[in-house]
Design a protein around this motif. Structure first.
Motif, PDB file in Angstrom:
ATOM      1  N   MET A   3      47.784 -46.105 -82.001  1.00 32.24           N
ATOM      2  CA  MET A   3      47.559 -45.480 -80.709  1.00 32.24           C
ATOM      3  C   MET A   3      46.135 -44.927 -80.661  1.00 32.24           C
ATOM      4  O   MET A   3      45.649 -44.361 -81.618  1.00 32.24           O
ATOM      5  CB  MET A   3      48.574 -44.369 -80.473  1.00 32.24           C
ATOM      6  CG  MET A   3      48.211 -43.536 -79.279  1.00 32.24           C
ATOM      7  SD  MET A   3      49.458 -42.780 -78.277  1.00 32.24           S
ATOM      8  CE  MET A   3      50.447 -44.039 -77.658  1.00 32.24           C
ATOM      9  N   ILE A   4      45.503 -45.082 -79.534  1.00 39.30           N
ATOM     10  CA  ILE A   4      44.148 -44.580 -79.322  1.00 39.30           C
ATOM     11  C   ILE A   4      44.196 -43.069 -79.139  1.00 39.30           C
ATOM     12  O   ILE A   4      44.991 -42.553 -78.354  1.00 39.30           O
ATOM     13  CB  ILE A   4      43.514 -45.233 -78.081  1.00 39.30           C
ATOM     14  CG1 ILE A   4      43.348 -46.719 -78.297  1.00 39.30           C
ATOM     15  CG2 ILE A   4      42.188 -44.586 -77.748  1.00 39.30           C
ATOM     16  CD1 ILE A   4      42.854 -47.466 -77.086  1.00 39.30           C
ATOM     17  N   LYS A   5      43.325 -42.373 -79.851  1.00 41.90           N
ATOM     18  CA  LYS A   5      43.196 -40.930 -79.678  1.00 41.90           C
ATOM     19  C   LYS A   5      41.929 -40.654 -78.878  1.00 41.90           C
ATOM     20  O   LYS A   5      40.871 -41.215 -79.163  1.00 41.90           O
ATOM     21  CB  LYS A   5      43.125 -40.230 -81.025  1.00 41.90           C
ATOM     22  CG  LYS A   5      44.434 -40.224 -81.759  1.00 41.90           C
ATOM     23  CD  LYS A   5      44.343 -39.325 -82.962  1.00 41.90           C
ATOM     24  CE  LYS A   5      45.715 -39.170 -83.561  1.00 41.90           C
ATOM     25  NZ  LYS A   5      45.724 -38.146 -84.595  1.00 41.90           N
TER      26      LYS A   5
ATOM     27  N   LYS B 127      50.089 -42.457 -68.104  1.00 38.97           N
ATOM     28  CA  LYS B 127      50.945 -43.137 -69.083  1.00 38.97           C
ATOM     29  C   LYS B 127      50.487 -42.880 -70.515  1.00 38.97           C
ATOM     30  O   LYS B 127      51.298 -42.828 -71.430  1.00 38.97           O
ATOM     31  CB  LYS B 127      50.984 -44.637 -68.815  1.00 38.97           C
ATOM     32  CG  LYS B 127      51.725 -44.984 -67.555  1.00 38.97           C
ATOM     33  CD  LYS B 127      51.794 -46.474 -67.345  1.00 38.97           C
ATOM     34  CE  LYS B 127      52.554 -46.758 -66.055  1.00 38.97           C
ATOM     35  NZ  LYS B 127      52.712 -48.184 -65.817  1.00 38.97           N
ATOM     36  N   VAL B 128      49.194 -42.749 -70.707  1.00 38.30           N
ATOM     37  CA  VAL B 128      48.637 -42.463 -72.030  1.00 38.30           C
ATOM     38  C   VAL B 128      48.017 -41.066 -71.965  1.00 38.30           C
ATOM     39  O   VAL B 128      47.153 -40.804 -71.130  1.00 38.30           O
ATOM     40  CB  VAL B 128      47.579 -43.506 -72.442  1.00 38.30           C
ATOM     41  CG1 VAL B 128      46.985 -43.180 -73.795  1.00 38.30           C
ATOM     42  CG2 VAL B 128      48.171 -44.901 -72.420  1.00 38.30           C
TER      43      VAL B 128
ATOM     44  N   SER C 270      44.892 -36.673 -76.908  1.00 40.35           N
ATOM     45  CA  SER C 270      45.371 -35.932 -78.078  1.00 40.35           C
ATOM     46  C   SER C 270      44.941 -34.468 -77.996  1.00 40.35           C
ATOM     47  O   SER C 270      45.511 -33.615 -78.675  1.00 40.35           O
ATOM     48  CB  SER C 270      44.869 -36.564 -79.371  1.00 40.35           C
ATOM     49  OG  SER C 270      43.464 -36.580 -79.398  1.00 40.35           O
TER      50      SER C 270
ATOM     51  N   ASN D  65      37.687 -36.090 -81.275  1.00 41.20           N
ATOM     52  CA  ASN D  65      37.778 -37.545 -81.164  1.00 41.20           C
ATOM     53  C   ASN D  65      36.435 -38.128 -80.752  1.00 41.20           C
ATOM     54  O   ASN D  65      35.640 -37.468 -80.087  1.00 41.20           O
ATOM     55  CB  ASN D  65      38.840 -37.933 -80.133  1.00 41.20           C
ATOM     56  CG  ASN D  65      40.201 -37.436 -80.526  1.00 41.20           C
ATOM     57  OD1 ASN D  65      40.727 -37.797 -81.563  1.00 41.20           O
ATOM     58  ND2 ASN D  65      40.787 -36.573 -79.696  1.00 41.20           N
TER      59      ASN D  65
END
Length: 97
Positions: free
Chosen positions: A1-3, A28-29, A32, A86
């Motif tokens: 998963m992309i942070k 949806k995403v 973090s 990030n």
């Protein structure tokens, strides 16, 4: 998963905070982390508002850093970059929907 991080400088943000968080948490995403830079003139209870959103959205990684005086959006955001953990950072204004 992309942070990724969401970075926002907030100034006179009272009328926009509810919509701001609703917009982020309707995606949806999810990020973090959310990094907010308080550039003054925000509601006295901004910490309480953020704590409420942490509970409402079950998302604990919202961090607020306060400027000692108004620095303007560019300097505030440059300061905020130091706090993002990030490499991928999305910039969002508090009044964006």
């Amino acid at each position: 998963m992309i942070k990724f991080s969401v970075l926002t400088s907030i100034y006179k943000s009272g009328p926009y905070l509810n919509t701001y968080f609703k917009t982020i948490f309707s995606q949806k995403v999810l990020p973090s982390e959310i990094i907010l830079i308080d550039d003054t003139k925000n509601p006295q209870n901004v910490n309480e508002i953020i704590d409420e959103k942490k509970e409402l959205y079950n998302f604990k990684n919202i961090k607020l850093y306060k400027n000692y005086k108004n620095l303007g959006p560019a300097k505030s955001l440059n300061t905020g970059l130091k706090y993002c953990s990030n490499n991928l950072i999305f910039r969002l204004d508090v009044d964006d929907e």
